[in-house]
Design a protein around this motif. Structure first.
Motif, PDB file in Angstrom:
ATOM      1  N   GLN A  17      -7.261   4.410   6.203  1.00 34.83           N
ATOM      2  CA  GLN A  17      -8.582   4.442   6.815  1.00 34.83           C
ATOM      3  C   GLN A  17      -8.852   3.209   7.687  1.00 34.83           C
ATOM      4  O   GLN A  17      -9.729   3.248   8.557  1.00 34.83           O
ATOM      5  N   ASN A  18      -8.135   2.118   7.437  1.00 36.64           N
ATOM      6  CA  ASN A  18      -8.339   0.883   8.201  1.00 36.64           C
ATOM      7  C   ASN A  18      -7.029   0.439   8.861  1.00 36.64           C
ATOM      8  O   ASN A  18      -6.667  -0.739   8.830  1.00 36.64           O
ATOM      9  N   LEU A  19      -6.356   1.418   9.437  1.00 38.11           N
ATOM     10  CA  LEU A  19      -5.017   1.169   9.958  1.00 38.11           C
ATOM     11  C   LEU A  19      -5.023   0.181  11.118  1.00 38.11           C
ATOM     12  O   LEU A  19      -4.064  -0.586  11.300  1.00 38.11           O
ATOM     13  N   GLU A  20      -6.082   0.157  11.912  1.00 32.42           N
ATOM     14  CA  GLU A  20      -6.121  -0.709  13.083  1.00 32.42           C
ATOM     15  C   GLU A  20      -6.490  -2.151  12.743  1.00 32.42           C
ATOM     16  O   GLU A  20      -6.390  -3.035  13.589  1.00 32.42           O
ATOM     17  N   LYS A  21      -6.923  -2.378  11.510  1.00 35.09           N
ATOM     18  CA  LYS A  21      -7.306  -3.727  11.103  1.00 35.09           C
ATOM     19  C   LYS A  21      -6.084  -4.484  10.582  1.00 35.09           C
ATOM     20  O   LYS A  21      -5.328  -3.962   9.761  1.00 35.09           O
ATOM     21  N   GLY A  22      -5.899  -5.691  11.067  1.00 30.87           N
ATOM     22  CA  GLY A  22      -4.782  -6.512  10.605  1.00 30.87           C
ATOM     23  C   GLY A  22      -5.100  -7.179   9.286  1.00 30.87           C
ATOM     24  O   GLY A  22      -5.615  -8.315   9.260  1.00 30.87           O
ATOM     25  N   LEU A  71       7.083   2.277   4.510  1.00 26.11           N
ATOM     26  CA  LEU A  71       6.256   3.358   5.025  1.00 26.11           C
ATOM     27  C   LEU A  71       5.793   3.019   6.433  1.00 26.11           C
ATOM     28  O   LEU A  71       5.200   1.959   6.667  1.00 26.11           O
ATOM     29  N   ASN A  72       6.057   3.930   7.364  1.00 22.93           N
ATOM     30  CA  ASN A  72       5.606   3.785   8.736  1.00 22.93           C
ATOM     31  C   ASN A  72       4.353   4.640   8.906  1.00 22.93           C
ATOM     32  O   ASN A  72       4.427   5.839   9.200  1.00 22.93           O
ATOM     33  N   LEU A  73       3.188   4.022   8.700  1.00 20.34           N
ATOM     34  CA  LEU A  73       1.935   4.761   8.716  1.00 20.34           C
ATOM     35  C   LEU A  73       1.563   5.245  10.109  1.00 20.34           C
ATOM     36  O   LEU A  73       0.692   6.109  10.254  1.00 20.34           O
ATOM     37  N   SER A  74       2.204   4.702  11.145  1.00 24.43           N
ATOM     38  CA  SER A  74       1.915   5.167  12.511  1.00 24.43           C
ATOM     39  C   SER A  74       2.463   6.569  12.754  1.00 24.43           C
ATOM     40  O   SER A  74       2.094   7.217  13.736  1.00 24.43           O
ATOM     41  N   LYS A  75       3.335   7.045  11.863  1.00 21.00           N
ATOM     42  CA  LYS A  75       3.906   8.377  12.019  1.00 21.00           C
ATOM     43  C   LYS A  75       3.065   9.458  11.335  1.00 21.00           C
ATOM     44  O   LYS A  75       3.460  10.630  11.315  1.00 21.00           O
ATOM     45  N   ASP A 131       5.703   0.382 -18.264  1.00 21.84           N
ATOM     46  CA  ASP A 131       7.142   0.365 -18.013  1.00 21.84           C
ATOM     47  C   ASP A 131       7.525   0.337 -16.535  1.00 21.84           C
ATOM     48  O   ASP A 131       8.650  -0.014 -16.202  1.00 21.84           O
ATOM     49  N   VAL A 132       6.651   0.700 -15.616  1.00 25.46           N
ATOM     50  CA  VAL A 132       6.977   0.748 -14.195  1.00 25.46           C
ATOM     51  C   VAL A 132       6.163  -0.308 -13.451  1.00 25.46           C
ATOM     52  O   VAL A 132       4.936  -0.340 -13.561  1.00 25.46           O
ATOM     53  N   ARG A 133       6.852  -1.167 -12.719  1.00 28.48           N
ATOM     54  CA  ARG A 133       6.194  -2.221 -11.937  1.00 28.48           C
ATOM     55  C   ARG A 133       6.197  -1.844 -10.458  1.00 28.48           C
ATOM     56  O   ARG A 133       7.211  -1.395  -9.924  1.00 28.48           O
ATOM     57  N   TYR A 134       5.044  -2.072  -9.802  1.00 27.34           N
ATOM     58  CA  TYR A 134       4.893  -1.792  -8.380  1.00 27.34           C
ATOM     59  C   TYR A 134       4.610  -3.100  -7.628  1.00 27.34           C
ATOM     60  O   TYR A 134       4.000  -4.024  -8.168  1.00 27.34           O
ATOM     61  N   HIS A 135       5.036  -3.140  -6.363  1.00 23.94           N
ATOM     62  CA  HIS A 135       4.742  -4.263  -5.490  1.00 23.94           C
ATOM     63  C   HIS A 135       4.489  -3.713  -4.090  1.00 23.94           C
ATOM     64  O   HIS A 135       5.370  -3.095  -3.489  1.00 23.94           O
ATOM     65  N   VAL A 136       3.269  -3.912  -3.595  1.00 25.46           N
ATOM     66  CA  VAL A 136       2.870  -3.433  -2.276  1.00 25.46           C
ATOM     67  C   VAL A 136       2.634  -4.633  -1.374  1.00 25.46           C
ATOM     68  O   VAL A 136       1.939  -5.585  -1.752  1.00 25.46           O
ATOM     69  N   GLN A 137       3.198  -4.588  -0.165  1.00 25.34           N
ATOM     70  CA  GLN A 137       3.030  -5.667   0.799  1.00 25.34           C
ATOM     71  C   GLN A 137       2.743  -5.098   2.184  1.00 25.34           C
ATOM     72  O   GLN A 137       3.352  -4.103   2.596  1.00 25.34           O
ATOM     73  N   VAL A 138       1.800  -5.741   2.885  1.00 19.70           N
ATOM     74  CA  VAL A 138       1.498  -5.447   4.287  1.00 19.70           C
ATOM     75  C   VAL A 138       1.302  -6.790   4.975  1.00 19.70           C
ATOM     76  O   VAL A 138       0.550  -7.645   4.490  1.00 19.70           O
ATOM     77  N   SER A 139       1.958  -6.997   6.109  1.00 11.76           N
ATOM     78  CA  SER A 139       1.847  -8.254   6.843  1.00 11.76           C
ATOM     79  C   SER A 139       0.911  -8.105   8.035  1.00 11.76           C
ATOM     80  O   SER A 139       0.685  -6.991   8.539  1.00 11.76           O
ATOM     81  N   MET A 140       0.381  -9.226   8.491  1.00 12.03           N
ATOM     82  CA  MET A 140      -0.516  -9.223   9.644  1.00 12.03           C
ATOM     83  C   MET A 140       0.233  -8.844  10.923  1.00 12.03           C
ATOM     84  O   MET A 140      -0.325  -8.226  11.822  1.00 12.03           O
ATOM     85  N   LYS A 141       1.511  -9.179  10.987  1.00  8.83           N
ATOM     86  CA  LYS A 141       2.284  -8.928  12.192  1.00  8.83           C
ATOM     87  C   LYS A 141       2.565  -7.441  12.386  1.00  8.83           C
ATOM     88  O   LYS A 141       2.631  -6.956  13.512  1.00  8.83           O
ATOM     89  N   ASN A 142       2.780  -6.730  11.262  1.00  7.00           N
ATOM     90  CA  ASN A 142       3.106  -5.295  11.348  1.00  7.00           C
ATOM     91  C   ASN A 142       2.153  -4.500  10.456  1.00  7.00           C
ATOM     92  O   ASN A 142       2.534  -4.037   9.367  1.00  7.00           O
TER      93      ASN A 142
END
Length: 325
Positions: A20-25, A103-107, A37-48
């Motif tokens: 919903q906020n794809l255009e915001k860096g 994940l390439n959310l632009s697609k 038992d399952v560990r998750y790690h999510v990362q998003v950078s300002m550059k991409n």
């Protein structure tokens, strides 16, 4: 069996907010553990901002578990079939994790050029599928076997009993056949009290199977020793201290949309998850016994004489003697 949703709720919310906020860096860096038992790690950078990195650490497998490249067999094919061009599998994965997806959310399909309602529904369904990565990965071998069961065939090279990842240092066994698939869960507990309670709870599955409305459910059995289907199988799992729970899946249990629910239910089965169900059965049993006891009580109100509105006078020995004449 277990009233849990397939997608990770936190992961789903994170994905929806990002879409919903794809255009915001916005820079993201979240880590959390689900199901213990399952560990998750999510990362998003300002550059991409259009790219999201999702890493997953699976439960530590038992020695007898069958893996392929650190993942359950069929997991790579399942990821590609589920996510298509939207997801790229990074090799090697991030340090400390079994799987890293980019994940390439632009697609994602744009809103313009297609009905907005359809586009939003499609995006949401796709985010739900990505948030269900635990089921997609851990349930991949089970899905392969059950798909062949639906067509009454056996997958090549897996016609013998084999073990799959269940929980940390725990495995469950599949015994594939053309007409049925037998799933065996060895149940082990560290605490002696948990062992006693689990043994009692697990035996209730057999009783629950006989109740009305459960005739179409997969047959369930409990035994203190390994079932005959695991004869010749080696491994520490066969020394389970709370017995073995066995389910038998037939083609009717995996027809059409039933397949997804069956895969999710058995890939997340655990004795603790049955506790709420068992408590409900225990309360109903106590209520029925109380009703039986109430019906067995005699009607004392009619049989005993009432003493209301009466007065009594203590008589002396002389007065009592006189009245008796």
């Amino acid at each position: 069996m277990i009233l849990l949703q397939s997608p990770s709720r936190f992961l789903l919310q994170t994905l929806l907010n990002r879409v919903q906020n794809l255009e915001k860096g916005v820079e993201l860096d979240y880590q959390w553990v689900e199901f213990g038992d399952v560990r998750y790690h999510v990362q998003v950078s300002m550059k991409n901002p259009h790219f999201l990195s999702l890493s997953v650490l699976l439960p530590t497998p038992a020695q007898e578990t069958v893996l392929s490249g650190g993942l359950p067999f069929g997991a790579i094919e399942s990821i590609k079939a589920s996510y298509g061009v939207l997801v790229q599998i990074l090799d090697p994965p991030k340090d400390g994790f079994n799987l890293t997806l980019r994940l390439n959310l632009s697609k994602l399909p744009p809103d313009e050029g297609s009905p907005s309602f359809f586009s939003k529904e499609y995006k949401h369904a796709l985010m739900v599928k990505i948030a269900s990565v635990r089921e997609v990965v851990l349930g991949a071998p089970l899905r392969v076997v059950l798909k062949h069961l639906a067509s009454r065939t056996v997958a090549p090279d897996i016609d013998q009993p084999f073990a799959l990842v269940h929980r940390p240092q725990e495995a469950f066994f599949l015994v594939p056949q053309a007409e049925k698939v037998t799933i065996v869960f060895p149940m082990s507990f560290k605490d002696s009290i948990d062992t006693v309670l689990a043994t009692s709870f697990l035996q209730e599955f057999v009783g629950a199977r006989r109740t009305a409305g459960m005739n179409n459910a997969p047959p369930c059995m409990w035994s203190p020793s390994p079932p005959v289907e695991l004869k010749g199988t080696a491994g520490e799992a066969l020394s389970a201290n709370a017995g073995f729970v066995t389910f038998v899946i037939f083609p009717r249990h995996v027809e059409g949309k039933k397949l997804d629910r069956t895969v999710w239910s058995f890939s997340t089965f655990h004795a603790y998850c049955s506790e709420g169900f068992m408590h409900t059965r225990m309360r109903r049993r106590v209520e029925s016994l109380i009703q039986a006891l109430d019906r067995a009580k005699p009607d004392l109100e009619k049989s005993k004489k009432t003493v209301q509105n009466r007065s009594f006078k203590r008589l002396s020995l002389k007065e009592a003697h006189t009245n008796s004449k």
